[in-house]
Design a protein around this motif. Structure first.
Motif, short mmCIF file in Angstrom:
data_model
loop_
_atom_site.label_atom_id
_atom_site.label_comp_id
_atom_site.label_asym_id
_atom_site.label_seq_id
_atom_site.Cartn_x
_atom_site.Cartn_y
_atom_site.Cartn_z
N ILE A 14 0.86 -1.18 0.00
CA ILE A 14 0.00 0.00 0.00
C ILE A 14 0.89 1.23 0.00
N LEU A 15 0.73 2.09 -1.01
CA LEU A 15 1.50 3.32 -1.13
C LEU A 15 0.62 4.51 -0.75
N GLY A 16 1.06 5.27 0.24
CA GLY A 16 0.39 6.51 0.59
C GLY A 16 1.07 7.67 -0.12
N ILE A 17 0.34 8.37 -0.98
CA ILE A 17 0.90 9.44 -1.80
C ILE A 17 0.40 10.79 -1.28
N SER A 18 1.31 11.58 -0.70
CA SER A 18 0.88 12.92 -0.26
C SER A 18 0.73 13.82 -1.49
N VAL A 78 2.27 15.15 7.37
CA VAL A 78 2.16 14.64 8.73
C VAL A 78 1.24 13.42 8.77
N LYS A 79 0.14 13.48 8.06
CA LYS A 79 -0.80 12.35 8.05
C LYS A 79 -0.19 11.11 7.40
N VAL A 80 0.51 11.28 6.29
CA VAL A 80 1.07 10.11 5.63
C VAL A 80 2.15 9.46 6.50
N ILE A 81 2.89 10.29 7.25
CA ILE A 81 3.87 9.75 8.20
C ILE A 81 3.16 8.96 9.30
N GLU A 82 2.09 9.55 9.85
CA GLU A 82 1.34 8.88 10.91
C GLU A 82 0.80 7.53 10.44
N TYR A 142 -7.75 9.97 0.62
CA TYR A 142 -7.95 10.18 2.05
C TYR A 142 -8.16 11.69 2.23
N ASP A 143 -9.42 12.08 2.36
CA ASP A 143 -9.79 13.49 2.26
C ASP A 143 -9.52 14.23 3.57
N MET A 144 -8.58 15.19 3.52
CA MET A 144 -8.23 15.97 4.70
C MET A 144 -9.16 17.16 4.91
N GLY A 145 -9.91 17.55 3.89
CA GLY A 145 -10.90 18.60 4.03
C GLY A 145 -10.34 19.99 4.34
#
Length: 359
Positions: A5-9, A118-122, A81-84
């Motif tokens: 799973i890749l999280g892309i900021s 910060v979210k992708v790190i978390e 992943y919607d940060m709004g």
């Protein structure tokens, strides 16, 4: 093996990140090798998807999620992943008539880009994603927003509580790691100390192993012209760099020439296959040769044929690879940004995640 799973900021919402993310994920082979999810704002991604369809005929849908477990990883539908943070009304322009946003660095863009990182790190630290991939942010913008960091690398080091780390740049088989990065050149020279050089040599060696190079071959660049010419042009090679090399050699690290290599020849040798990675002493010593190789401007047609290269932070407890270019504020929003560097970064993230899973 499960696909990582890749999280892309998403990067600065008023930069090129949203657009190149849509373009990169329009390649079905990406989904054959990983499960991508974007950390950002749905409003920006929807705007970018409309521009990509208008300019390039790319038809991608955007699907908002609130937790990683909601992602479907279905080709043609980008999970976000919607940060709004950024609203539709914050985005200037008309996707039916794409033009550059023309905003440059803003506090809103800086705040949004910082929070995505910060979210992708978390998420990675919590084990919900296997690797993090970052689009470009603006150092000026994040500082305008009150977050006083000089770049992604320092944010990652802080939020993962890492003290020994370094930046690796890569384009195909040319790789460099840095003793120092975002400091003034005068300070960079002062940072060439035995302990730091040794730390970076060790990190470079382990970094190569992390991407599947079992027996890495290293070079260590000098700081001064001709490596100081035996002290005539500087003594850092004698007093700081060679002692670090000697310790690394005693530890079994394969530094091919067993001494500092003159900076004006080390990269030609690296391109010729002499080394798997080069330890460089400061930011531009490494960045210039990588970008000469990876950035190709088409003078006749007035555009970039390639903006390639990857930025990887080594020494972290999580995987981070990134595009090796800036936000492109001058053209962001017009639909013509080049996604190649992001594709390269995703390839490295997949490679490192798979290697980590095997060990």
């Amino acid at each position: 093996m499960n696909k990582p799973i890749l999280g892309i900021s998403m990067g600065d919402p008023f930069g090129n990140g949203p657009e190149i993310t849509v373009k990169a994920l329009s390649d079905k082979t990406i989904y054959d090798r990983c499960r991508p999810v974007v950390i950002g704002d749905v409003s920006s991604m929807e705007y970018a998807a409309k521009v990509a369809k208008k300019v390039s005929g790319i038809d991608m849908k955007i699907r908002p999620i609130k937790v990683i477990s909601e992602a479907n990883y279905e080709y043609g539908v980008i999970d976000v992943y919607d940060m709004g943070i950024v609203k539709a009304e914050d985005i200037p322009g008309d996707p039916e008539n794409p033009k550059p946003f023309g905003l440059g660095a803003t506090a809103l863009g800086g705040e949004a880009a910082f929070q995505y990182v910060v979210k992708v790190i978390e998420l990675a630290m919590a084990g919900e994603i296997d690797a993090t991939i970052t689009n470009a942010l603006s150092k000026e913008a994040i500082n305008m927003a009150g977050h006083h960091y000089s770049g992604h690398t320092e944010i990652y080091a802080d939020y993962t509580h890492t003290s020994k780390y370094t930046m690796m740049l890569a384009h195909e088989d040319l790789r460099v790691v840095h003793v120092s990065t975002h400091v003034a050149l005068r300070e960079a020279c002062d940072r060439v100390k035995k302990d730091r050089v040794l730390d970076v040599i060790r990190i470079a060696n382990e970094g190569c192993k992390a991407i599947g190079i079992k027996e890495p071959k290293l070079a260590v660049a000098g700081l001064n012209p001709h490596c100081g010419e035996n002290g005539m042009f500087g003594t850092e090679e004698i007093e700081e760099i060679q002692p670090a090399i000697d310790i690394a050699l005693a530890e079994g690290i394969n530094i091919v020439e067993k001494k500092p290599t003159p900076p004006d020849t080390v990269f030609s040798k690296a391109l010729g296959g002499w080394y798997d990675i080069v330890v460089v002493m400061y930011h531009d010593q490494g960045h210039i040769p990588l970008k000469v190789e990876g950035f190709v401007y088409n003078k006749a047609e007035g555009h970039w044929d390639a903006v390639a290269g990857v930025n990887v932070t080594l020494g972290l407890p999580i995987i981070r690879s990134s595009v090796d270019h800036g936000t492109g504020f001058g053209h962001a929003g017009d639909g013509h940004a080049n996604e190649l560097s992001l594709v390269n970064a995703m390839d490295y993230g997949i490679r490192m995640a798979n290697a980590k899973a095997e060990n």
